[in-house]
Design a protein around this motif. Sequence first.
Motif, PDB file in Angstrom:
ATOM      1  N   LEU A  47       0.818  -1.213   0.000  1.00  0.00           N
ATOM      2  CA  LEU A  47       0.000   0.000   0.000  1.00  0.00           C
ATOM      3  C   LEU A  47       0.850   1.261   0.000  1.00  0.00           C
ATOM      4  O   LEU A  47       0.310   2.378  -0.024  1.00  0.00           O
ATOM      5  CB  LEU A  47      -0.927   0.004   1.222  1.00  0.00           C
ATOM      6  N   SER A 214      -6.337   2.214   9.891  1.00  0.00           N
ATOM      7  CA  SER A 214      -6.784   3.015   8.755  1.00  0.00           C
ATOM      8  C   SER A 214      -5.680   3.970   8.332  1.00  0.00           C
ATOM      9  O   SER A 214      -5.047   4.608   9.175  1.00  0.00           O
ATOM     10  CB  SER A 214      -8.036   3.820   9.133  1.00  0.00           C
ATOM     11  N   ARG A 217      -7.743   5.922   3.800  1.00  0.00           N
ATOM     12  CA  ARG A 217      -8.418   5.383   2.620  1.00  0.00           C
ATOM     13  C   ARG A 217      -8.698   3.893   2.801  1.00  0.00           C
ATOM     14  O   ARG A 217      -9.824   3.442   2.678  1.00  0.00           O
ATOM     15  CB  ARG A 217      -7.571   5.603   1.371  1.00  0.00           C
ATOM     16  N   HIS A 218      -7.648   3.130   3.081  1.00  0.00           N
ATOM     17  CA  HIS A 218      -7.799   1.702   3.327  1.00  0.00           C
ATOM     18  C   HIS A 218      -7.985   1.459   4.825  1.00  0.00           C
ATOM     19  O   HIS A 218      -7.356   2.135   5.642  1.00  0.00           O
ATOM     20  CB  HIS A 218      -6.560   0.935   2.854  1.00  0.00           C
ATOM     21  N   THR A 229     -17.292  -4.239   7.809  1.00  0.00           N
ATOM     22  CA  THR A 229     -16.680  -4.087   6.489  1.00  0.00           C
ATOM     23  C   THR A 229     -17.636  -3.394   5.530  1.00  0.00           C
ATOM     24  O   THR A 229     -17.254  -2.471   4.797  1.00  0.00           O
ATOM     25  CB  THR A 229     -16.265  -5.461   5.931  1.00  0.00           C
ATOM     26  N   ARG A 233     -17.315   0.402   3.754  1.00  0.00           N
ATOM     27  CA  ARG A 233     -17.418   0.583   2.304  1.00  0.00           C
ATOM     28  C   ARG A 233     -18.468   1.640   1.977  1.00  0.00           C
ATOM     29  O   ARG A 233     -18.266   2.480   1.079  1.00  0.00           O
ATOM     30  CB  ARG A 233     -17.746  -0.752   1.642  1.00  0.00           C
ATOM     31  N   GLU A 234     -19.563   1.638   2.702  1.00  0.00           N
ATOM     32  CA  GLU A 234     -20.615   2.645   2.486  1.00  0.00           C
ATOM     33  C   GLU A 234     -20.115   4.049   2.806  1.00  0.00           C
ATOM     34  O   GLU A 234     -20.595   5.023   2.220  1.00  0.00           O
ATOM     35  CB  GLU A 234     -21.828   2.320   3.358  1.00  0.00           C
ATOM     36  N   GLY A 236     -17.164   5.122   2.121  1.00  0.00           N
ATOM     37  CA  GLY A 236     -16.157   5.518   1.140  1.00  0.00           C
ATOM     38  C   GLY A 236     -14.767   4.973   1.384  1.00  0.00           C
ATOM     39  O   GLY A 236     -13.832   5.309   0.643  1.00  0.00           O
ATOM     40  N   PHE A 237     -14.595   4.134   2.398  1.00  0.00           N
ATOM     41  CA  PHE A 237     -13.295   3.505   2.650  1.00  0.00           C
ATOM     42  C   PHE A 237     -13.151   2.242   1.801  1.00  0.00           C
ATOM     43  O   PHE A 237     -14.127   1.710   1.271  1.00  0.00           O
ATOM     44  CB  PHE A 237     -13.147   3.151   4.131  1.00  0.00           C
ATOM     45  N   GLU A 238     -11.920   1.779   1.713  1.00  0.00           N
ATOM     46  CA  GLU A 238     -11.636   0.513   1.045  1.00  0.00           C
ATOM     47  C   GLU A 238     -11.194  -0.494   2.096  1.00  0.00           C
ATOM     48  O   GLU A 238     -10.012  -0.563   2.447  1.00  0.00           O
ATOM     49  CB  GLU A 238     -10.539   0.695  -0.010  1.00  0.00           C
ATOM     50  N   PRO A 239     -12.129  -1.263   2.652  1.00  0.00           N
ATOM     51  CA  PRO A 239     -11.760  -2.225   3.691  1.00  0.00           C
ATOM     52  C   PRO A 239     -11.026  -3.428   3.104  1.00  0.00           C
ATOM     53  O   PRO A 239     -11.313  -3.871   1.991  1.00  0.00           O
ATOM     54  CB  PRO A 239     -13.110  -2.640   4.283  1.00  0.00           C
ATOM     55  N   ILE A 240     -10.070  -3.930   3.866  1.00  0.00           N
ATOM     56  CA  ILE A 240      -9.293  -5.104   3.473  1.00  0.00           C
ATOM     57  C   ILE A 240      -9.347  -6.091   4.630  1.00  0.00           C
ATOM     58  O   ILE A 240      -8.900  -5.784   5.739  1.00  0.00           O
ATOM     59  CB  ILE A 240      -7.836  -4.737   3.153  1.00  0.00           C
TER      60      ILE A 240
END
Length: 273
Positions: A47, A214, A217-218, A229, A233-234, A236-240
């Motif tokens: 990342l 965090s 962003r991710h 999760t 995502r709702e 606006g984050f990108e969960p991993i």
Amino acid sequence: MRHYLMVRPRYFDVEYSINPWMDPAKPTDTELAVTQWEWLRDLYLDLGHRVDLLDPRPGLPDMVYAANGATVVNGRALVARFRHHYRRPESAAYLRWFAAHGFRDVRQARWTNEGEGDLLVAGSRILAGSGFRTDPRAHEEAAEFFGLPVVGLTLTDPRHYHLDTALAVLADDLIAYWPEAFTEDSRRQLERLYPDAVIASAADAAAFGLNAVSDGRHVILPQAATRLTAQLRERGFEPIGADLSELLNGGGSVKCCTLELRHPPASDPGVQP
């Protein structure tokens, strides 16, 4: 880019119990713990983040939980003073590491203080937990050392013995948390400060979903926290999703393994490691 400090779980084991997640009678798999930890370290590198390593020490099986070792703000490191004697020797290793890597102000806390386990930096303030590990007097000490306001929060559920198991900082002005882990007064404070916070479910909190990292962003969090999760995502984050199931046997997950090293702004003449 974020800068993290991590400790390879070379000596990971569950030899004693200092939280409800630890059962010395349950077999552990050190090789699996290393594999899962390496996946997390490699993810941070992929990342674009920087990861430094502190060498593990034999006889200190919990040292992999690097977040507990210190709190670092603007190049100043306040090193932990652990509550349980099993972990107290870890502090010396952190003191040596910070001193050897150019940090401009390093000292060990006077009061019991378990680093980012209970002191979470959220923009221009520190959210500070107590109730099981960190002494409330450490909150004032941190405020004086870092020159930041500290918001004291009291934990009530022994499964969430550190703040970073019940609350995650997602951005400077946004958190996720599980309200039931806190006293009524602490819940009111969080509601006032973060009216738009992400509220985790009991199931996701029990899956250690809030023990997350965090970068703005991710968000890396345990993969079992499925509802959280979706909520991230709702927003606006990108969960991993991460599988650190072996390390959860010691009562830690993504955040516990990750100590963030925050450096002075570029305009600050202080030393930057």
